[in-house]
Design a protein around this motif. Structure first.
Motif, short mmCIF file in Angstrom:
data_model
loop_
_atom_site.label_atom_id
_atom_site.label_comp_id
_atom_site.label_asym_id
_atom_site.label_seq_id
_atom_site.Cartn_x
_atom_site.Cartn_y
_atom_site.Cartn_z
N ALA A 127 -34.34 -16.57 -78.45
CA ALA A 127 -33.66 -17.65 -79.27
C ALA A 127 -34.54 -18.54 -80.21
CB ALA A 127 -32.86 -18.58 -78.68
N GLY A 128 -35.67 -18.72 -79.81
CA GLY A 128 -36.75 -19.33 -80.81
C GLY A 128 -37.16 -18.29 -81.92
N LEU A 129 -37.51 -17.15 -81.57
CA LEU A 129 -37.54 -15.95 -82.55
C LEU A 129 -36.69 -15.91 -83.59
CD1 LEU A 129 -40.09 -14.09 -83.55
CD2 LEU A 129 -38.93 -12.24 -82.10
N LEU A 130 -35.35 -15.91 -83.10
CA LEU A 130 -34.12 -15.61 -83.95
C LEU A 130 -34.11 -16.88 -84.64
CD1 LEU A 130 -31.74 -14.30 -84.94
CD2 LEU A 130 -30.60 -15.34 -83.03
N ASP A 131 -34.42 -17.85 -84.58
CA ASP A 131 -34.22 -19.25 -85.19
C ASP A 131 -35.34 -19.11 -86.43
OD1 ASP A 131 -33.38 -22.02 -85.71
OD2 ASP A 131 -35.66 -22.49 -85.54
N ALA A 132 -36.57 -18.55 -86.14
CA ALA A 132 -37.41 -18.34 -87.23
C ALA A 132 -36.90 -17.41 -88.14
CB ALA A 132 -38.68 -17.96 -86.60
N VAL A 133 -36.53 -16.38 -87.95
CA VAL A 133 -35.87 -15.49 -88.89
C VAL A 133 -34.84 -15.75 -89.51
CG1 VAL A 133 -34.61 -13.22 -88.79
CG2 VAL A 133 -36.57 -13.41 -87.43
N GLU A 134 -33.76 -16.67 -88.93
CA GLU A 134 -32.65 -16.97 -89.53
C GLU A 134 -33.03 -18.10 -90.72
OE1 GLU A 134 -29.65 -16.46 -89.58
OE2 GLU A 134 -29.70 -14.93 -87.99
N LYS A 135 -34.28 -18.85 -90.38
CA LYS A 135 -34.66 -19.97 -91.52
C LYS A 135 -35.21 -19.02 -92.84
CE LYS A 135 -36.01 -23.94 -88.75
NZ LYS A 135 -35.35 -23.65 -87.49
N LEU A 136 -35.85 -17.92 -92.35
CA LEU A 136 -36.25 -17.23 -93.47
C LEU A 136 -35.06 -16.73 -94.25
CD1 LEU A 136 -39.42 -15.17 -91.84
CD2 LEU A 136 -39.33 -16.83 -93.68
N ARG A 137 -34.13 -15.86 -93.56
CA ARG A 137 -32.89 -15.52 -94.19
C ARG A 137 -31.95 -16.52 -95.05
NH1 ARG A 137 -29.26 -12.52 -89.85
NH2 ARG A 137 -30.83 -10.77 -90.16
N ASP A 138 -31.99 -17.65 -94.31
CA ASP A 138 -31.27 -18.69 -95.23
C ASP A 138 -32.12 -19.12 -96.64
OD1 ASP A 138 -29.46 -18.81 -93.12
OD2 ASP A 138 -30.21 -20.37 -92.06
N SER A 139 -33.34 -18.78 -96.30
CA SER A 139 -34.04 -19.04 -97.63
C SER A 139 -34.10 -17.86 -98.69
CB SER A 139 -35.43 -19.47 -97.20
OG SER A 139 -35.51 -20.69 -96.60
N GLY A 140 -33.43 -16.99 -98.45
CA GLY A 140 -33.31 -15.86 -99.29
C GLY A 140 -34.04 -14.58 -98.98
N VAL A 149 -41.87 -2.42 -86.56
CA VAL A 149 -41.05 -1.60 -85.83
C VAL A 149 -39.71 -2.02 -85.74
CG1 VAL A 149 -43.00 -0.83 -84.43
CG2 VAL A 149 -41.57 -2.82 -83.56
N ALA A 150 -39.37 -3.34 -85.97
CA ALA A 150 -37.92 -3.79 -85.81
C ALA A 150 -37.35 -4.23 -87.31
CB ALA A 150 -37.68 -4.56 -84.67
N ARG A 151 -36.49 -3.48 -87.69
CA ARG A 151 -35.90 -4.07 -88.75
C ARG A 151 -34.68 -5.03 -88.49
NH1 ARG A 151 -35.59 -1.49 -93.79
NH2 ARG A 151 -34.43 -2.73 -95.33
N VAL A 152 -34.57 -6.03 -89.30
CA VAL A 152 -33.67 -7.20 -88.98
C VAL A 152 -32.52 -7.14 -90.14
CG1 VAL A 152 -33.27 -9.65 -88.37
CG2 VAL A 152 -35.42 -8.54 -87.70
N VAL A 153 -31.30 -6.76 -89.50
CA VAL A 153 -30.22 -6.77 -90.21
C VAL A 153 -29.10 -7.74 -89.80
CG1 VAL A 153 -30.73 -4.73 -91.42
CG2 VAL A 153 -29.34 -4.73 -89.38
N ALA A 154 -28.04 -7.80 -90.34
CA ALA A 154 -26.89 -8.68 -89.88
C ALA A 154 -26.57 -8.41 -88.40
CB ALA A 154 -25.52 -8.53 -90.80
N GLN A 155 -26.33 -7.19 -87.98
CA GLN A 155 -25.79 -6.88 -86.67
C GLN A 155 -27.07 -6.88 -85.43
OE1 GLN A 155 -25.83 -4.81 -89.33
NE2 GLN A 155 -25.89 -2.69 -88.71
N THR A 156 -28.32 -7.11 -85.92
CA THR A 156 -29.57 -6.89 -85.02
C THR A 156 -29.43 -8.16 -83.97
OG1 THR A 156 -30.79 -6.04 -86.98
CG2 THR A 156 -32.11 -6.98 -84.93
N TYR A 157 -29.62 -7.72 -82.66
CA TYR A 157 -29.48 -8.54 -81.64
C TYR A 157 -31.18 -8.90 -81.21
CZ TYR A 157 -29.95 -4.47 -78.54
OH TYR A 157 -30.51 -3.49 -77.98
N PHE A 158 -30.93 -10.02 -80.51
CA PHE A 158 -32.46 -10.71 -79.89
C PHE A 158 -32.20 -10.84 -78.81
CE2 PHE A 158 -33.08 -10.94 -84.29
CZ PHE A 158 -34.51 -11.29 -84.77
#
Length: 234
Positions: A127-140, A149-158
């Motif tokens: 959850a903590g790592l996902l929160d960091a990724v979401e902040k970057l995604r929300d910033s564009g 090795v892990a590409r993060v897209v809309a359906q990627t799960y943590f």
């Protein structure tokens, strides 16, 4: 440009060839009319008949000129249609490339940031790592990968897996290195500003640093699962 592409660029379409042939035929017909007018002997023709003959020639020339104008208009229309088709194809290709990047099915490159998260005490969970990724995604951020090795897209799960984290089914080892493509200054701000990535990671007991980069290259691809039930609406 490959040789085949150059050939296809200069290869005329069938309608254009037909239009060119018709224009050539009409031009030859007009030349024949003019030559006939110049070479025929009209010394024995009565005045009234000669007037009618000249009227007939004028009418024929006018009809041929009209047909040439119509064919020229048709040719120009075909050229415009070809240009519109080429433009539509370019736009469709560009759109497909953009969608492929968002879906994570192709690699991506561009300006962005690299965020390194250290977690020596193993306190940061999925959850903590996902929160960091979401902040970057929300910033564009337009493309994101973790540890290369892990590409993060809309359906990627943590997912938490013992003392490790799995992202899209891939095990991610510490330290976590997040690469994000987008406006580098905006993304860096998302890490540094109060309540951003750094603060969130610090609360969990880790540390985060960010480096702006002129070129970030992401080669990791997302696993694409074919839809089981959804189908195109048209």
């Amino acid at each position: 440009m490959p040789e085949r592409s150059w050939r296809s660029l200069f290869r005329p379409s069938v309608p254009l060839v037909v239009a060119a042939i018709l224009l050539g035929g009409l031009a030859l017909a007009m030349i024949a009319q003019i030559n006939a007018k110049d070479t025929d002997d009209y010394s024995g023709v009565r005045g009234d008949d000669l007037v009618e003959l000249l009227k007939s020639l004028d009418a024929t020339n006018e009809r041929l000129s009209t047909q040439i104008d119509e064919l020229t208009t048709t040719r120009n229309g075909l050229l415009d249609s070809t240009k519109r088709t080429e433009k539509a194809e370019k736009q469709a290709k560009l759109r497909a490339e953009q969608l492929a990047i968002l879906a994570g099915t192709v690699g991506a490159k561009g300006p962005g940031v690299e965020v390194v998260i250290d977690d020596p005490d193993k306190n940061i969970d999925a959850a903590g790592l996902l929160d960091a990724v979401e902040k970057l995604r929300d910033s564009g951020a337009e493309a994101i990968a973790i540890n290369g090795v892990a590409r993060v897209v809309a359906q990627t799960y943590f997912l938490d897996d013992d003392d490790q984290i799995r992202v899209g089914g891939r095990e991610i080892k510490r330290p976590y290195r997040i690469e994000a493509i987008g406006d580098s200054s905006v993304l860096a701000g998302a890490v540094r500003f109060p309540g951003g990535v750094m603060d969130g990671i610090s609360i969990l007991g880790g540390t985060a640093s960010v480096t702006e980069q002129k070129k970030v290259t992401i080669t990791a691809l997302a696993d694409v699962k074919a839809p089981e039930f959804a189908r195109p609406s048209s």
